[in-house]
Design a protein around this motif. Structure first.
Motif, mmCIF file in Angstrom:
data_model
loop_
_atom_site.group_PDB
_atom_site.id
_atom_site.type_symbol
_atom_site.label_atom_id
_atom_site.label_comp_id
_atom_site.label_asym_id
_atom_site.label_seq_id
_atom_site.Cartn_x
_atom_site.Cartn_y
_atom_site.Cartn_z
ATOM 1 N N GLU A 8 -0.040 21.775 8.552
ATOM 2 C CA GLU A 8 -1.356 22.318 8.278
ATOM 3 C C GLU A 8 -2.300 22.652 9.602
ATOM 4 O OE1 GLU A 8 -2.216 17.936 7.963
ATOM 5 O OE2 GLU A 8 -2.222 18.589 6.011
ATOM 6 N N ILE A 9 -3.138 23.560 9.683
ATOM 7 C CA ILE A 9 -3.846 22.710 11.131
ATOM 8 C C ILE A 9 -5.538 22.552 10.363
ATOM 9 C CG2 ILE A 9 -5.067 24.092 12.309
ATOM 10 C CD1 ILE A 9 -3.561 26.587 12.091
ATOM 11 N N ASP A 10 -5.797 21.909 11.519
ATOM 12 C CA ASP A 10 -7.462 21.017 10.984
ATOM 13 C C ASP A 10 -7.868 21.766 12.025
ATOM 14 O OD1 ASP A 10 -8.960 19.017 12.408
ATOM 15 O OD2 ASP A 10 -8.614 18.189 10.336
ATOM 16 N N THR A 11 -9.240 22.773 10.905
ATOM 17 C CA THR A 11 -9.735 23.095 11.018
ATOM 18 C C THR A 11 -10.736 23.231 13.130
ATOM 19 O OG1 THR A 11 -11.185 23.262 9.919
ATOM 20 C CG2 THR A 11 -12.821 24.487 10.865
ATOM 21 N N SER A 12 -10.811 21.241 13.141
ATOM 22 C CA SER A 12 -11.512 20.577 14.371
ATOM 23 C C SER A 12 -10.490 20.965 15.506
ATOM 24 C CB SER A 12 -12.138 19.572 14.566
ATOM 25 O OG SER A 12 -12.435 19.621 13.527
ATOM 26 N N ASP A 13 -9.076 20.460 15.292
ATOM 27 C CA ASP A 13 -7.804 21.125 16.175
ATOM 28 C C ASP A 13 -8.571 22.612 16.239
ATOM 29 O OD1 ASP A 13 -7.546 18.892 16.056
ATOM 30 O OD2 ASP A 13 -5.269 18.971 14.418
ATOM 31 N N PHE A 14 -8.364 23.098 15.763
ATOM 32 C CA PHE A 14 -8.028 25.264 15.606
ATOM 33 C C PHE A 14 -9.275 25.607 16.932
ATOM 34 C CE2 PHE A 14 -9.014 29.180 14.853
ATOM 35 C CZ PHE A 14 -7.469 29.918 14.433
ATOM 36 N N VAL A 53 -1.354 26.060 17.381
ATOM 37 C CA VAL A 53 -0.862 26.289 16.360
ATOM 38 C C VAL A 53 -0.962 27.512 16.505
ATOM 39 C CG1 VAL A 53 -3.378 24.105 15.690
ATOM 40 C CG2 VAL A 53 -4.002 26.879 16.594
ATOM 41 N N GLY A 54 -0.326 27.664 14.819
ATOM 42 C CA GLY A 54 -0.532 28.950 14.785
ATOM 43 C C GLY A 54 -0.220 29.636 12.959
ATOM 44 N N ARG A 55 -0.504 30.267 12.513
ATOM 45 C CA ARG A 55 -0.289 30.771 11.724
ATOM 46 C C ARG A 55 0.550 32.323 11.552
ATOM 47 N NH1 ARG A 55 -5.701 32.660 9.352
ATOM 48 N NH2 ARG A 55 -6.007 33.917 10.975
ATOM 49 N N THR A 67 0.113 35.281 13.966
ATOM 50 C CA THR A 67 -1.628 34.942 14.843
ATOM 51 C C THR A 67 -2.111 33.788 14.906
ATOM 52 O OG1 THR A 67 -3.647 36.041 14.385
ATOM 53 C CG2 THR A 67 -3.052 34.853 12.718
ATOM 54 N N ASP A 68 -2.832 33.851 15.861
ATOM 55 C CA ASP A 68 -3.107 32.244 16.619
ATOM 56 C C ASP A 68 -2.110 31.286 17.306
ATOM 57 O OD1 ASP A 68 -6.207 33.274 15.951
ATOM 58 O OD2 ASP A 68 -5.706 32.704 13.683
ATOM 59 N N ILE A 69 -1.643 31.970 18.392
ATOM 60 C CA ILE A 69 -0.397 31.004 18.475
ATOM 61 C C ILE A 69 -0.852 31.131 19.643
ATOM 62 C CG2 ILE A 69 2.073 31.093 19.290
ATOM 63 C CD1 ILE A 69 1.649 32.601 16.480
ATOM 64 N N MET A 70 -1.401 29.666 19.738
ATOM 65 C CA MET A 70 -2.014 29.184 20.949
ATOM 66 C C MET A 70 -1.840 27.371 20.771
ATOM 67 S SD MET A 70 -5.705 29.484 19.037
ATOM 68 C CE MET A 70 -6.297 28.633 17.710
ATOM 69 N N VAL A 71 -1.643 27.568 22.170
ATOM 70 C CA VAL A 71 -1.056 26.523 23.187
ATOM 71 C C VAL A 71 -2.073 25.863 24.227
ATOM 72 C CG1 VAL A 71 0.784 24.754 24.027
ATOM 73 C CG2 VAL A 71 1.445 26.372 21.999
ATOM 74 N N LEU A 72 -2.459 24.731 24.219
ATOM 75 C CA LEU A 72 -3.250 23.529 24.884
ATOM 76 C C LEU A 72 -2.907 24.660 26.367
ATOM 77 C CD1 LEU A 72 -4.165 20.273 24.017
ATOM 78 C CD2 LEU A 72 -5.805 22.290 24.038
ATOM 79 N N ARG A 73 -3.422 24.476 27.386
ATOM 80 C CA ARG A 73 -2.821 24.977 28.957
ATOM 81 C C ARG A 73 -2.152 23.652 29.911
ATOM 82 N NH1 ARG A 73 -6.787 28.995 31.046
ATOM 83 N NH2 ARG A 73 -8.719 28.960 29.604
ATOM 84 N N GLU A 74 -2.984 22.412 29.229
ATOM 85 C CA GLU A 74 -1.234 21.927 29.743
ATOM 86 C C GLU A 74 -0.040 22.368 29.559
ATOM 87 O OE1 GLU A 74 -2.468 17.354 28.971
ATOM 88 O OE2 GLU A 74 -3.971 18.459 27.970
ATOM 89 N N TYR A 75 0.053 22.758 28.310
ATOM 90 C CA TYR A 75 1.786 22.420 27.369
ATOM 91 C C TYR A 75 2.041 23.352 27.532
ATOM 92 C CZ TYR A 75 0.449 17.315 25.871
ATOM 93 O OH TYR A 75 0.493 16.469 26.286
#
Length: 137
Positions: A8-14, A53-55, A67-75
């Protein structure tokens, strides 16, 4: 490092991760609608912190797109992106029924085609090359 995967993805995390990456802001209601309409959602956590996150979006029968394959910069560059993509692929694989044929695509950006190849996707420019357009109103 041991990461926890959630389906799942929480909107706030996204939104938080998009902000961290400096991506354009998207209205929260559209993010919620996009997440709800996804075929597969994945979040990766380091303890209680969502770090990526990713979808997969698509028609649920023949075609889908990573799509939306995203990782925080520090990770970044620590295997989190690959974990997201391979987890999404596994979840999709579990949904595809015996005898079905499903095509998963990605539109690499920022010279990250090799990342997707390392995750198991193929690049055959003689068959297809990614193109896109924005429809804005």
């Amino acid at each position: 490092m041991k990461y926890v995967i959630k389906k799942e993805i929480d909107t706030s995390d996204f939104v938080k991760i998009r902000d961290d990456l400096g991506w354009n802001e998207i209205p929260r209601n559209l993010v919620e609608k996009a997440i709800a309409g996804s075929m597969v959602n994945i979040s990766v956590f380091d303890s209680e912190k969502c770090i990526g996150v990713g979808r997969i979006v698509g028609d649920g029968a023949l075609k889908g797109m990573l799509t939306d394959i995203m990782v925080l910069r520090e990770y970044q560059n620590k295997g989190v992106g690959k974990l997201i993509v391979t987890s999404l692929i596994k979840e999709l694989d579990d949904k595809v029924k015996e005898g079905d044929c499903f095509q998963l695509e990605a539109s690499p950006t920022a010279n990250n085609r090799n990342f997707y190849i390392k995750c198991g996707l193929k690049y055959k420019p003689e068959n297809q090359d990614g193109v896109y357009m924005w429809i804005r109103k």
